[in-house]
Write a protein that holds these residues in place. Structure first.
Motif, PDB file in Angstrom:
ATOM      1  N   PHE A   1       0.816  -1.211   0.000  1.00  0.00           N
ATOM      2  CA  PHE A   1       0.000   0.000   0.000  1.00  0.00           C
ATOM      3  C   PHE A   1       0.853   1.267   0.000  1.00  0.00           C
ATOM      4  CE2 PHE A   1      -3.823  -2.310   2.093  1.00  0.00           C
ATOM      5  CZ  PHE A   1      -4.059  -2.927   0.886  1.00  0.00           C
ATOM      6  N   LYS A   2       2.044   1.154   0.599  1.00  0.00           N
ATOM      7  CA  LYS A   2       2.935   2.314   0.597  1.00  0.00           C
ATOM      8  C   LYS A   2       3.291   2.682  -0.848  1.00  0.00           C
ATOM      9  CE  LYS A   2       6.786   3.931   3.264  1.00  0.00           C
ATOM     10  NZ  LYS A   2       7.971   3.592   4.042  1.00  0.00           N
ATOM     11  N   ILE A   3       3.576   1.648  -1.628  1.00  0.00           N
ATOM     12  CA  ILE A   3       3.868   1.854  -3.053  1.00  0.00           C
ATOM     13  C   ILE A   3       2.646   2.462  -3.746  1.00  0.00           C
ATOM     14  CG2 ILE A   3       4.336   0.645  -5.223  1.00  0.00           C
ATOM     15  CD1 ILE A   3       5.813  -1.478  -3.497  1.00  0.00           C
ATOM     16  N   ALA A   4       1.458   1.894  -3.446  1.00  0.00           N
ATOM     17  CA  ALA A   4       0.230   2.382  -4.077  1.00  0.00           C
ATOM     18  C   ALA A   4      -0.022   3.847  -3.733  1.00  0.00           C
ATOM     19  CB  ALA A   4      -0.955   1.523  -3.647  1.00  0.00           C
ATOM     20  N   HIS A   5       0.227   4.215  -2.476  1.00  0.00           N
ATOM     21  CA  HIS A   5       0.015   5.614  -2.070  1.00  0.00           C
ATOM     22  C   HIS A   5       0.952   6.546  -2.823  1.00  0.00           C
ATOM     23  CE1 HIS A   5      -2.001   4.434   2.025  1.00  0.00           C
ATOM     24  NE2 HIS A   5      -2.542   3.854   0.968  1.00  0.00           N
ATOM     25  N   LYS A   6       2.186   6.126  -2.967  1.00  0.00           N
ATOM     26  CA  LYS A   6       3.147   6.944  -3.721  1.00  0.00           C
ATOM     27  C   LYS A   6       2.672   7.136  -5.158  1.00  0.00           C
ATOM     28  CE  LYS A   6       7.027   5.800  -5.864  1.00  0.00           C
ATOM     29  NZ  LYS A   6       8.213   4.989  -6.113  1.00  0.00           N
ATOM     30  N   GLU A   7       2.169   6.054  -5.749  1.00  0.00           N
ATOM     31  CA  GLU A   7       1.757   6.137  -7.153  1.00  0.00           C
ATOM     32  C   GLU A   7       0.513   6.994  -7.335  1.00  0.00           C
ATOM     33  OE1 GLU A   7       3.847   1.925  -8.346  1.00  0.00           O
ATOM     34  OE2 GLU A   7       1.728   2.168  -8.770  1.00  0.00           O
ATOM     35  N   ALA A   8      -0.373   6.973  -6.319  1.00  0.00           N
ATOM     36  CA  ALA A   8      -1.549   7.841  -6.400  1.00  0.00           C
ATOM     37  C   ALA A   8      -1.116   9.307  -6.354  1.00  0.00           C
ATOM     38  CB  ALA A   8      -2.504   7.535  -5.256  1.00  0.00           C
ATOM     39  N   LYS A   9      -0.106   9.595  -5.520  1.00  0.00           N
ATOM     40  CA  LYS A   9       0.401  10.978  -5.458  1.00  0.00           C
ATOM     41  C   LYS A   9       1.016  11.382  -6.796  1.00  0.00           C
ATOM     42  CE  LYS A   9       1.117  10.951  -0.526  1.00  0.00           C
ATOM     43  NZ  LYS A   9       2.033  10.252   0.401  1.00  0.00           N
ATOM     44  N   ILE A  10       1.707  10.455  -7.426  1.00  0.00           N
ATOM     45  CA  ILE A  10       2.255  10.743  -8.759  1.00  0.00           C
ATOM     46  C   ILE A  10       1.116  11.113  -9.716  1.00  0.00           C
ATOM     47  CG2 ILE A  10       3.370   9.705 -10.781  1.00  0.00           C
ATOM     48  CD1 ILE A  10       5.093   8.064  -8.864  1.00  0.00           C
ATOM     49  N   GLY A  11       0.005  10.373  -9.617  1.00  0.00           N
ATOM     50  CA  GLY A  11      -1.161  10.650 -10.465  1.00  0.00           C
ATOM     51  C   GLY A  11      -1.677  12.059 -10.260  1.00  0.00           C
ATOM     52  N   ILE A  12      -1.775  12.474  -8.999  1.00  0.00           N
ATOM     53  CA  ILE A  12      -2.276  13.823  -8.706  1.00  0.00           C
ATOM     54  C   ILE A  12      -1.289  14.872  -9.234  1.00  0.00           C
ATOM     55  CG2 ILE A  12      -2.837  15.429  -6.830  1.00  0.00           C
ATOM     56  CD1 ILE A  12      -3.806  12.961  -5.254  1.00  0.00           C
ATOM     57  N   ALA A  13       0.014  14.622  -8.997  1.00  0.00           N
ATOM     58  CA  ALA A  13       1.027  15.578  -9.466  1.00  0.00           C
ATOM     59  C   ALA A  13       0.961  15.725 -10.990  1.00  0.00           C
ATOM     60  CB  ALA A  13       2.413  15.112  -9.034  1.00  0.00           C
TER      61      ALA A  13
ATOM     62  N   ALA B   1      -1.612  15.230 -12.939  1.00  0.00           N
ATOM     63  CA  ALA B   1      -2.829  15.941 -13.334  1.00  0.00           C
ATOM     64  C   ALA B   1      -2.678  17.443 -13.107  1.00  0.00           C
ATOM     65  CB  ALA B   1      -4.033  15.394 -12.574  1.00  0.00           C
ATOM     66  N   ILE B   2      -2.064  17.822 -11.973  1.00  0.00           N
ATOM     67  CA  ILE B   2      -1.884  19.254 -11.690  1.00  0.00           C
ATOM     68  C   ILE B   2      -0.955  19.879 -12.733  1.00  0.00           C
ATOM     69  CG2 ILE B   2      -0.902  20.902 -10.030  1.00  0.00           C
ATOM     70  CD1 ILE B   2      -1.908  19.020  -7.808  1.00  0.00           C
ATOM     71  N   PHE B   3       0.152  19.190 -13.022  1.00  0.00           N
ATOM     72  CA  PHE B   3       1.071  19.694 -14.038  1.00  0.00           C
ATOM     73  C   PHE B   3       0.363  19.825 -15.391  1.00  0.00           C
ATOM     74  CE2 PHE B   3       3.960  18.794 -17.561  1.00  0.00           C
ATOM     75  CZ  PHE B   3       4.839  19.857 -17.410  1.00  0.00           C
ATOM     76  N   ASN B   4      -0.405  18.798 -15.735  1.00  0.00           N
ATOM     77  CA  ASN B   4      -1.154  18.771 -16.989  1.00  0.00           C
ATOM     78  C   ASN B   4      -2.096  19.986 -17.082  1.00  0.00           C
ATOM     79  OD1 ASN B   4      -3.056  16.044 -18.590  1.00  0.00           O
ATOM     80  ND2 ASN B   4      -2.478  18.042 -19.349  1.00  0.00           N
ATOM     81  N   PHE B   5      -2.795  20.236 -15.977  1.00  0.00           N
ATOM     82  CA  PHE B   5      -3.736  21.349 -15.953  1.00  0.00           C
ATOM     83  C   PHE B   5      -3.016  22.688 -16.119  1.00  0.00           C
ATOM     84  CE2 PHE B   5      -6.102  24.691 -13.764  1.00  0.00           C
ATOM     85  CZ  PHE B   5      -7.306  24.629 -14.444  1.00  0.00           C
ATOM     86  N   ILE B   6      -1.922  22.878 -15.387  1.00  0.00           N
ATOM     87  CA  ILE B   6      -1.217  24.163 -15.454  1.00  0.00           C
ATOM     88  C   ILE B   6      -0.695  24.412 -16.866  1.00  0.00           C
ATOM     89  CG2 ILE B   6       0.833  25.410 -14.618  1.00  0.00           C
ATOM     90  CD1 ILE B   6       0.370  24.023 -11.908  1.00  0.00           C
ATOM     91  N   TRP B   7      -0.111  23.392 -17.472  1.00  0.00           N
ATOM     92  CA  TRP B   7       0.410  23.518 -18.845  1.00  0.00           C
ATOM     93  C   TRP B   7      -0.723  23.892 -19.813  1.00  0.00           C
ATOM     94  CZ3 TRP B   7       5.403  22.678 -20.856  1.00  0.00           C
ATOM     95  CH2 TRP B   7       5.470  22.672 -22.266  1.00  0.00           C
ATOM     96  N   TRP B   8      -1.804  23.129 -19.706  1.00  0.00           N
ATOM     97  CA  TRP B   8      -2.976  23.308 -20.579  1.00  0.00           C
ATOM     98  C   TRP B   8      -3.559  24.710 -20.419  1.00  0.00           C
ATOM     99  CZ3 TRP B   8      -8.031  24.187 -18.892  1.00  0.00           C
ATOM    100  CH2 TRP B   8      -9.083  23.889 -19.770  1.00  0.00           C
ATOM    101  N   PHE B   9      -3.773  25.111 -19.175  1.00  0.00           N
ATOM    102  CA  PHE B   9      -4.393  26.401 -18.891  1.00  0.00           C
ATOM    103  C   PHE B   9      -3.434  27.546 -19.240  1.00  0.00           C
ATOM    104  CE2 PHE B   9      -5.835  30.021 -16.473  1.00  0.00           C
ATOM    105  CZ  PHE B   9      -7.208  29.888 -16.444  1.00  0.00           C
ATOM    106  N   GLY B  10      -2.181  27.390 -18.839  1.00  0.00           N
ATOM    107  CA  GLY B  10      -1.193  28.458 -19.031  1.00  0.00           C
ATOM    108  C   GLY B  10      -1.032  28.849 -20.496  1.00  0.00           C
ATOM    109  N   PHE B  11      -0.808  27.866 -21.350  1.00  0.00           N
ATOM    110  CA  PHE B  11      -0.618  28.188 -22.768  1.00  0.00           C
ATOM    111  C   PHE B  11      -1.919  28.636 -23.432  1.00  0.00           C
ATOM    112  CE2 PHE B  11       3.445  25.946 -22.383  1.00  0.00           C
ATOM    113  CZ  PHE B  11       4.253  26.859 -23.039  1.00  0.00           C
ATOM    114  N   ALA B  12      -3.031  27.974 -23.053  1.00  0.00           N
ATOM    115  CA  ALA B  12      -4.292  28.318 -23.704  1.00  0.00           C
ATOM    116  C   ALA B  12      -4.661  29.779 -23.443  1.00  0.00           C
ATOM    117  CB  ALA B  12      -5.406  27.400 -23.211  1.00  0.00           C
ATOM    118  N   TYR B  13      -4.619  30.177 -22.195  1.00  0.00           N
ATOM    119  CA  TYR B  13      -5.085  31.525 -21.889  1.00  0.00           C
ATOM    120  C   TYR B  13      -3.939  32.537 -21.825  1.00  0.00           C
ATOM    121  CZ  TYR B  13      -9.492  29.217 -21.323  1.00  0.00           C
ATOM    122  OH  TYR B  13     -10.614  28.486 -21.574  1.00  0.00           O
ATOM    123  N   GLY B  14      -2.695  32.051 -21.591  1.00  0.00           N
ATOM    124  CA  GLY B  14      -1.544  32.952 -21.625  1.00  0.00           C
ATOM    125  C   GLY B  14      -1.323  33.495 -23.034  1.00  0.00           C
TER     126      GLY B  14
END
Lengths: 105, 480
Positions: free
Chosen positions: A17-29, A31-44
């Protein structure tokens, strides 16, 4: 070696589960990076008047960087992370049985 | 309608039939009928897992409605659609190995089995089963109507005959083949979507005289079409961004996605699916929506958004190739419908019948019931789709957003937060669905609250409800 948690008197979380928790955090990271890139270039870049857009392969620059490059970049990131950051574990209820299949069809 | 268009479609249907039939032959009895029928024996490999996730998720809306809207409002809608790339990696990474391990440990075959074991509560199970049966049943019927309309418009058949062809095609392989047939046909359908969208995109670009020429036409017509703000400038960044919840990260709460996250055979399969799923989702969404906007200068003046893809395919491609390409939206609809059909069937058989009515049912009886319920459901859907009742159309409006708001926290926090308990889960599900319906009505009369999509607030409210419910009534750590 850990034994079946259900027969244990003292509760110890499954080490996988420790491994699974780490991987879930990677997923969130990711998604956040994906969103910032997407939003930044689109509206920047996209909030300029359309006459000022430049075009790459015929596509407006904000779209090209946000959606086309963004998609290629995310795919590359997922490939790299899958290869180097994710761990293969057995999915069986009892972690002792390390009979991970090595072949996928 | 041109016979050359119809022949590839018939070949497509026959191929799907064959794959479903082969899959049904593979159903071995080694892990028990239920696990085989509703979960494919937890043996999916990476490619099939990725494809069945993409195909289940990509429905009539991504293949007909989405490109149609892109045609009308321009690049802003492709920006919106590209928020779906996240689903390719997010669902599998978040539910991840922990969900797969726990599902095996609890011997869970449906998402509700997992919730029932995690929260040790029959109330959670009943509430979830009801939500799934009501909302996904409606969603499924709406998709059948879409599938039949597509056949109708492509072949010129009567709506009833078109619906009949569609119903028979789906019903046969789902009923006899179960989840394995659904997953394998999804893989074929997914591959058709990839190839079909690529061919059509190339066809449209050639017909439009190249991308720069198309772009110049769009600029001449209305420069706002190439901005992220929509043809009339009404798409705000907040509104577009809120789709990251509805069609992006919120997808983790959809039962049809969650059940796939417990069906793969090894962590290696999951890793492969992450890569394939991300690439295929992005590729299909980008192509499909670019086709929509590029079609505008090539074939101006289409009023009904759903007709853009069929019309442009017939316009720019030779008839036989148009038939091949139009198998793609057909595949998208079928692959969504088959998954929903099996999911609703599993909720009735496993979560209601076996859990509450007859836990001691024999293997043979379970088999008869499962196949019987699936066939019966399909028949009811067919009859309803002949003349969809208003109530059904109404319920369909809440199907995806409502289910996301209901299930996202009970699943995700149930996996990762040890203090989550049944009180939190129940409160969260009720809050999610009720607030979704309430805000839907508010938004239809008053415009979008805070300028974001309906789903946004219910997801927040159901999070708060989950935390309050879990901590207020009984604060006790769960041992996974």
């Amino acid at each position: 070696m850990p034994t079946n948690p259900q027969t244990q008197k003292t509760y110890k979380p499954d080490p996988r589960f420790k491994i699974a928790h780490k991987e879930a955090k990677i997923g969130i990271a990711l998604a956040i990076f994906n969103f910032i890139w997407w939003f930044g270039f689109a509206y920047g870049l996209g909030n300029r008047p359309p006459e000022q857009y430049t075009y790459t392969f015929g596509l407006p620059d904000w779209f090209f960087y946000s959606c086309v490059i963004g998609f290629i970049l995310m795919s590359a990131l997922v490939i790299v992370i899958t290869k180097y950051a994710l761990t293969e574990v057995s999915l069986e209820p009892e972690p002792d049985q390390q009979k991970e299949d090595s072949q996928t069809p | 309608m041109n016979i050359q268009v119809i022949i590839p479609l018939i070949i497509f249907l026959l191929a799907i039939f064959a794959v479903g039939f082969i899959a049904s032959k593979q159903m071995g009895g080694k892990t028990g009928f239920l696990q085989e029928y509703f979960l494919g024996g937890r043996e999916l490999g990476g490619f099939v897992l990725a494809m069945t996730m993409v195909a289940t998720y990509g429905s009539a809306s991504s293949f007909l409605g989405g490109p149609g809207t892109a045609y009308t409002v321009g690049f802003g809608w492709i920006l919106l659609a590209m928020s779906q790339v996240v689903t390719g990696y997010f669902v599998l990474l978040i539910l991840g190995k922990k969900f797969a391990i726990l599902a095996r440990k609890y011997n869970a075959i449906t998402m509700i089995d997992f919730l029932k074991a995690r929260y040790n509560s029959s109330a959670v199970a009943i509430l979830s089963a009801l939500a799934i049966i009501i909302f996904l049943f409606s969603a499924m019927t709406a998709q059948w109507v879409g599938g039949a309309r597509l056949i109708e418009s492509l072949t010129g058949l009567q709506y009833t005959s078109a619906l009949f062809i569609f119903a028979i095609s789906v019903l046969v392989y789902v009923t006899i083949g179960g989840f394995r047939a659904v997953a394998l046909t999804d893989a074929v359908q997914g591959a058709i979507m990839v190839i079909g969208t690529l061919i059509l995109l190339i066809g449209v670009i050639i017909a439009g005289g190249g991308v720069p020429a198309i772009m110049q036409d769009l600029l001449n017509e209305n420069p706002r079409l190439v901005t992220p703000y929509g043809a009339d400038g009404s798409l705000t960044p907040a509104y577009i961004s809120s789709f990251w919840i509805l069609v992006g990260v919120g997808v983790v709460g959809l039962p049809q996605m969650a059940v796939r996250a417990m069906s793969y055979k090894s962590s290696r399969a999951m890793h492969r699916a992450l890569v394939i799923g991300t690439i295929v989702t992005g590729f299909i969404m980008l192509n499909m929506h670019l086709i929509g906007i590029f079609a505008r200068p090539v074939l101006p003046g289409i009023d009904v958004g759903d007709k853009v893809i069929p019309l442009i395919a017939l316009e720019v491609l030779p008839p036989w190739l148009a038939g091949v390409v139009l198998a793609a939206p057909m595949a998208a609809i079928m692959s969504t419908v088959d998954s929903l059909l099996l999911l609703v069937s599993s909720a009735i058989v496993k979560d209601v019948y076996i859990n509450f009515i007859k836990p001691e049912a024999t293997e043979k009886r379970i088999k008869q019931i499962s196949i019987g319920v699936t066939a019966l459901l399909g028949t009811i859907v067919f009859l309803l789709a002949l003349q969809p009742p208003d109530l059904l159309i109404f319920l369909n409006l809440f199907a995806f957003g409502g289910l996301e708001a209901a299930f996202i926290w009970p699943i995700v926090l149930g996996l990762y937060w040890k203090y989550g308990n049944k009180y939190g889960a129940i409160l969260s599900m009720i809050t999610g669905i009720a607030s979704y319906i309430a805000i839907h009505f508010y938004n239809t009369t008053n415009g979008n609250l805070f300028g974001v999509h309906t789903v946004t607030l219910p997801i927040l409210l159901s999070l708060i409800a989950y935390i309050i419910g879990s901590l207020a009534i009984q604060r006790k750590a769960f041992r996974f």
